[in-house]
Design a protein around this motif. Sequence first.
Motif, PDB file in Angstrom:
ATOM      1  N   LYS A   1      -2.955 -36.397 -37.151  1.00  0.00           N
ATOM      2  CA  LYS A   1      -2.777 -35.547 -38.225  1.00  0.00           C
ATOM      3  C   LYS A   1      -2.375 -34.335 -37.867  1.00  0.00           C
ATOM      4  O   LYS A   1      -1.712 -33.643 -39.033  1.00  0.00           O
TER       5      LYS A   1
ATOM      6  N   CYS B   1     -16.244 -37.174 -35.069  1.00  0.00           N
ATOM      7  CA  CYS B   1     -14.968 -36.601 -35.001  1.00  0.00           C
ATOM      8  C   CYS B   1     -14.565 -36.018 -33.628  1.00  0.00           C
ATOM      9  O   CYS B   1     -15.371 -36.029 -32.888  1.00  0.00           O
ATOM     10  N   TYR B   2     -13.171 -36.072 -33.226  1.00  0.00           N
ATOM     11  CA  TYR B   2     -12.738 -35.540 -32.153  1.00  0.00           C
ATOM     12  C   TYR B   2     -12.735 -34.134 -31.889  1.00  0.00           C
ATOM     13  O   TYR B   2     -12.055 -33.421 -32.676  1.00  0.00           O
ATOM     14  N   ASN B   3     -13.228 -33.528 -31.012  1.00  0.00           N
ATOM     15  CA  ASN B   3     -13.238 -31.962 -30.694  1.00  0.00           C
ATOM     16  C   ASN B   3     -12.008 -31.832 -29.756  1.00  0.00           C
ATOM     17  O   ASN B   3     -12.129 -31.882 -28.459  1.00  0.00           O
TER      18      ASN B   3
ATOM     19  N   LYS C   1     -18.609 -44.826 -36.297  1.00  0.00           N
ATOM     20  CA  LYS C   1     -17.468 -43.984 -36.200  1.00  0.00           C
ATOM     21  C   LYS C   1     -17.268 -43.146 -37.457  1.00  0.00           C
ATOM     22  O   LYS C   1     -16.519 -41.961 -37.215  1.00  0.00           O
TER      23      LYS C   1
ATOM     24  N   GLU D   1      -6.351 -40.351 -33.942  1.00  0.00           N
ATOM     25  CA  GLU D   1      -6.048 -39.820 -35.182  1.00  0.00           C
ATOM     26  C   GLU D   1      -5.988 -38.472 -35.445  1.00  0.00           C
ATOM     27  O   GLU D   1      -5.358 -37.897 -36.472  1.00  0.00           O
ATOM     28  N   ALA D   2      -6.681 -37.767 -34.716  1.00  0.00           N
ATOM     29  CA  ALA D   2      -6.545 -36.245 -34.644  1.00  0.00           C
ATOM     30  C   ALA D   2      -5.185 -35.816 -34.288  1.00  0.00           C
ATOM     31  O   ALA D   2      -4.843 -34.772 -35.008  1.00  0.00           O
TER      32      ALA D   2
ATOM     33  N   LEU E   1     -16.280 -36.256 -28.285  1.00  0.00           N
ATOM     34  CA  LEU E   1     -16.800 -36.416 -29.647  1.00  0.00           C
ATOM     35  C   LEU E   1     -17.777 -35.385 -30.193  1.00  0.00           C
ATOM     36  O   LEU E   1     -18.485 -34.983 -29.354  1.00  0.00           O
TER      37      LEU E   1
ATOM     38  N   GLU F   1     -19.914 -35.168 -37.109  1.00  0.00           N
ATOM     39  CA  GLU F   1     -19.157 -34.898 -38.459  1.00  0.00           C
ATOM     40  C   GLU F   1     -19.709 -35.695 -39.652  1.00  0.00           C
ATOM     41  O   GLU F   1     -18.975 -36.704 -40.131  1.00  0.00           O
TER      42      GLU F   1
ATOM     43  N   LEU G   1     -10.504 -41.988 -32.352  1.00  0.00           N
ATOM     44  CA  LEU G   1     -10.609 -40.614 -33.133  1.00  0.00           C
ATOM     45  C   LEU G   1      -9.481 -39.613 -32.381  1.00  0.00           C
ATOM     46  O   LEU G   1      -8.998 -38.633 -33.166  1.00  0.00           O
TER      47      LEU G   1
END
Length: 231
Positions: free
Chosen positions: A218, A48-50, A44, A214-215, A56, A59, A211
């Motif tokens: 943010k 990262c998530y796109n 993990k 979490e993205a 995914l 990164e 992810l």
Amino acid sequence: MEIPFYLNFREFENEYYNNLEKWFENDKNTNETDFLLTMKEIYKPYLCYNFSKDNLQTEALIQVKNCFFSFLENYGISFQIDRNSKNSNTKINSVSEAKTISMMDYSQCVLDKIHTYFQKYQISMKENETVLDYLNHYEIITLREKNGYCLDYDLHQKTIPFLKAYLPRFESTVDISLYRDFYCSVVKIADFIDQKLKDVEAFDQSIYTELKSEAIMKIHMRGHSFLTICN
């Protein structure tokens, strides 16, 4: 059981059931979901998530401190300056700034520190030892060089599985092609893990789900901070 870290998807896929069998042999009071969740935490950090593609992506980055020590400090000289006069006792301080680098650069930095340590103390590896025996040596990882990266030892712990798989045993330079293989494989490995988690009805704990969540969090936090500033 220490699960091997794989840099190549095909190797990861081919060894999946062998490692799962060893996992059960090591602990009979467990299941495949536990195995998958353990692997999830290993891979993990390099993903990262796109948002634009809703998937995914790789990164493989890590933050370090880019340290610069004064010329005089490099030679062990403490130079004093007076802010108000010429007789001050204010010492020239080192300067450091946060910098984000690739895991390939980080690996090379660790490798350089290991070889620098051997040169500095004029020692060599013992028989049957390799670079891997020193990749988590506290004095080496926290070694202050004249100009270079200062590594966080606690953060360094999370990179150990990757470093064990990637660092050369004896050479002084990392393999770019091997890193490129890892860079292209880690998303496939993550998708494989997530599909298996879906099969055991645990997709809510998948790498993709976590992810993405979490993205989104943010973005919400940034938006809240912006509104707070404006108000």
